[in-house]
Enzyme design. Structure first.
Site, PDB file in Angstrom:
ATOM      1  N   HIS A   1      -2.207  -1.870  -9.961  1.00 30.65           N
ATOM      2  CA  HIS A   1      -3.052  -1.205  -9.115  1.00 30.65           C
ATOM      3  C   HIS A   1      -4.610  -2.105  -9.458  1.00 30.65           C
ATOM      4  O   HIS A   1      -4.599  -2.871 -10.112  1.00 30.65           O
ATOM      5  CB  HIS A   1      -3.631   0.144  -9.533  1.00 30.65           C
ATOM      6  CG  HIS A   1      -4.031   0.517  -8.374  1.00 30.65           C
ATOM      7  ND1 HIS A   1      -5.604   0.691  -8.315  1.00 30.65           N
ATOM      8  CD2 HIS A   1      -3.146   1.706  -7.409  1.00 30.65           C
ATOM      9  CE1 HIS A   1      -5.347   1.439  -7.487  1.00 30.65           C
ATOM     10  NE2 HIS A   1      -5.144   2.047  -7.064  1.00 30.65           N
TER      11      HIS A   1
ATOM     12  N   HIS B   1       1.102  -1.589  -0.087  1.00 27.49           N
ATOM     13  CA  HIS B   1       0.211   0.169   0.241  1.00 27.49           C
ATOM     14  C   HIS B   1       0.857   1.543  -0.026  1.00 27.49           C
ATOM     15  O   HIS B   1       2.025   1.076  -0.568  1.00 27.49           O
ATOM     16  CB  HIS B   1      -0.937  -0.065   1.040  1.00 27.49           C
ATOM     17  CG  HIS B   1      -1.732   0.642   1.608  1.00 27.49           C
ATOM     18  ND1 HIS B   1      -2.489   1.392   0.351  1.00 27.49           N
ATOM     19  CD2 HIS B   1      -3.112   0.862   2.197  1.00 27.49           C
ATOM     20  CE1 HIS B   1      -3.366   2.358  -0.012  1.00 27.49           C
ATOM     21  NE2 HIS B   1      -4.160   1.920   1.525  1.00 27.49           N
TER      22      HIS B   1
ATOM     23  N   ASP C   1       3.058   5.402  -6.637  1.00 29.58           N
ATOM     24  CA  ASP C   1       4.388   5.482  -5.683  1.00 29.58           C
ATOM     25  C   ASP C   1       4.914   5.902  -6.507  1.00 29.58           C
ATOM     26  O   ASP C   1       6.483   5.635  -6.018  1.00 29.58           O
ATOM     27  CB  ASP C   1       4.036   4.469  -4.951  1.00 29.58           C
ATOM     28  CG  ASP C   1       3.644   4.228  -4.321  1.00 29.58           C
ATOM     29  OD1 ASP C   1       3.414   5.362  -3.207  1.00 29.58           O
ATOM     30  OD2 ASP C   1       2.448   3.453  -3.543  1.00 29.58           O
TER      31      ASP C   1
END
Ligand code: COA
Length: 388
Positions: free
Chosen positions: A271, A232, A325
């Site tokens: 994702h 995460h 990210d």
């Protein structure tokens, strides 16, 4: 079943479930929508790309919590409350200073939020009290994170300034210098882009805790615990650590190929919902180039592009592209921010989404209580120790 923007659902509904609650519906919400097929992210009806360009974190947090773009006086009042709550009780700072220097800042953030809860007499959660606590937490999480950055380096704590904007004060409290315009803009944008993202693990975690009518501090602390994991929020740290080890284009391509061969997941890619390019990554990528150049880190940016190229060549057809990210880490690194602070910064932003979703669910709250499919026996007889 297909969902449309603003579509209403009659419960109960039939869905196809996958492992990890894939496909499960938890509730109805008008806070944000992740369109995984189109690669679009919407907060309260507004495209996040538009907000990143034109809004501020303060205004976006207001939008998420109160459901509309504020009038000037409404934003001024919200901003005043955020600024007023920037101070941290010295007793909490003492607690944080006593924690081991080596502990991860996310673990310390968990302690900080629990401590903030202990020092605030708010114990129940309703919309009014939860909103007050939520605003305090949005404000204080930034102060505490900046303080943790300084404590980690054995530097003196810098007191918050009440005349600076949220992102500006955050960077000021980390570095001791008022950031330039581009740095403030990029941090503000990063906070906007991370603020909400559907029913992700940390949002769901914080909502589960709040659904027991536990208080806002406990719910936000739980969200932080969940965000910490490398699948995460923690992915941004691992992603950057991988990139800085790569010293040439050839090495970068070989590294990706080795990961593919050994079936190692590449952090910063893939994702659950997006099967196309993550819209947040697209925005970060644009700024990453400029920020890396400004910091004299163009080589790092080029390595990132090569890694992206190799990963997408191999996995693009499976719907695996850079996620939020991947390029955010490059930006933070170029702004001089330590890697261990990347996930806490995510929390400094996502707290707005956690608070908004908790408050939205609260008036008609029903405790979350899914079931597991039991696969064990049901008819065993207890055997005394000596007979086992
Ligand atoms: C985000 C993530 C957890 C989504 O997980 P998920 O929806 O459960 O998807 P899965 O982990 O089941 O992956 C599905 C397939 O894609 C592959 N895959 C997913 N992400 C991958 C990655 N980053 N690198 C390589 N392969 C990946 C899996 O190996 C799996 O392949 P298989 O079908 O051949 O077994 C996952 O993509 C991941 O672990 N990414 C890396 C961590 C990361 O960047 N997290 C931040 C998310 S914003």
């Amino acid at each position: 079943m297909a969902f449309k923007y603003g579509g209403k659902v009659d419960f109960p509904i039939t869905v196809t479930l996958g492992r990890g609650l894939e496909g499960a519906i938890t509730n109805e919400s008008s806070i944000g929508y992740v369109d995984g097929q189109e690669g679009k992210l919407v907060y309260r009806g507004y495209d996040v790309a538009d907000l990143a360009e034109h809004s501020s974190f303060e205004e976006t947090a207001y939008l998420l919590i109160f459901g509309k773009l504020p009038q000037k006086d409404e934003l001024d009042e919200f901003d005043r409350q955020l600024k007023e709550n920037r101070d941290i009780d010295p007793k909490i700072i003492d607690i944080l200073k006593k924690l081991p220097t080596t502990a991860h800042p996310m673990s310390k953030l968990e302690v900080a939020v629990s401590s903030l809860g202990c020092f605030d007499p708010i114990t129940i959660n309703n919309v009014e009290i939860g909103t007050q606590a939520g605003i305090k937490l949005i404000s204080k999480l930034a102060s505490v994170t900046a303080m943790l950055a300084r404590i980690r380096k054995n530097q003196d704590i810098i007191a918050p300034r009440k005349d600076l904007r949220h992102a500006e004060n955050f960077m000021y409290m980390i570095s001791g210098e008022i950031p330039d315009e581009l740095t403030t803009k990029v941090m503000d944008m990063a906070l906007i882009l991370h603020a909400d993202h559907g029913m992700n693990a940390s949002t769901f975690t914080s909502m589960v805790v709040a659904s027991t009518l536990s208080d806002m501090y406990s719910a936000i602390c739980a969200g932080i615990c969940s965000l910490k994991g490398p699948l995460h929020g923690g992915a941004n740290e691992f992603s950057l650590e991988n990139l800085i080890k790569l010293t040439s284009e050839t090495e970068a391509r070989k590294w990706v190929q080795d990961c593919i061969k050994n079936k190692v997941k590449i952090m910063g890619f893939g994702h659950r919902i997006y099967k196309v390019y993550d819209p947040r990554a697209r925005i970060f990528k644009r700024y990453a180039k400029e920020i890396c150049e400004q910091a004299g880190k163009s080589d790092l940016y080029k390595i990132a592009e090569v890694v992206e190229d190799e990963v997408v060549k191999a996995y693009g057809s499976k719907g695996i592209f850079p996620n939020v990210d991947f390029y955010s880490g490059l930006i933070y690194n170029s702004l001089g921010i330590d890697t261990s602070l990347f996930t806490p910064i995510f929390a400094v932003s996502r707290v707005a989404g956690w608070v908004a979703r908790i408050l939205e669910y609260l008036p008609n709250s029903r405790i979350f209580r899914p079931r597991a499919v039991y696969t064990g026996p049901t008819d065993l007889k207890y055997t005394p120790m000596e007979e086992r």
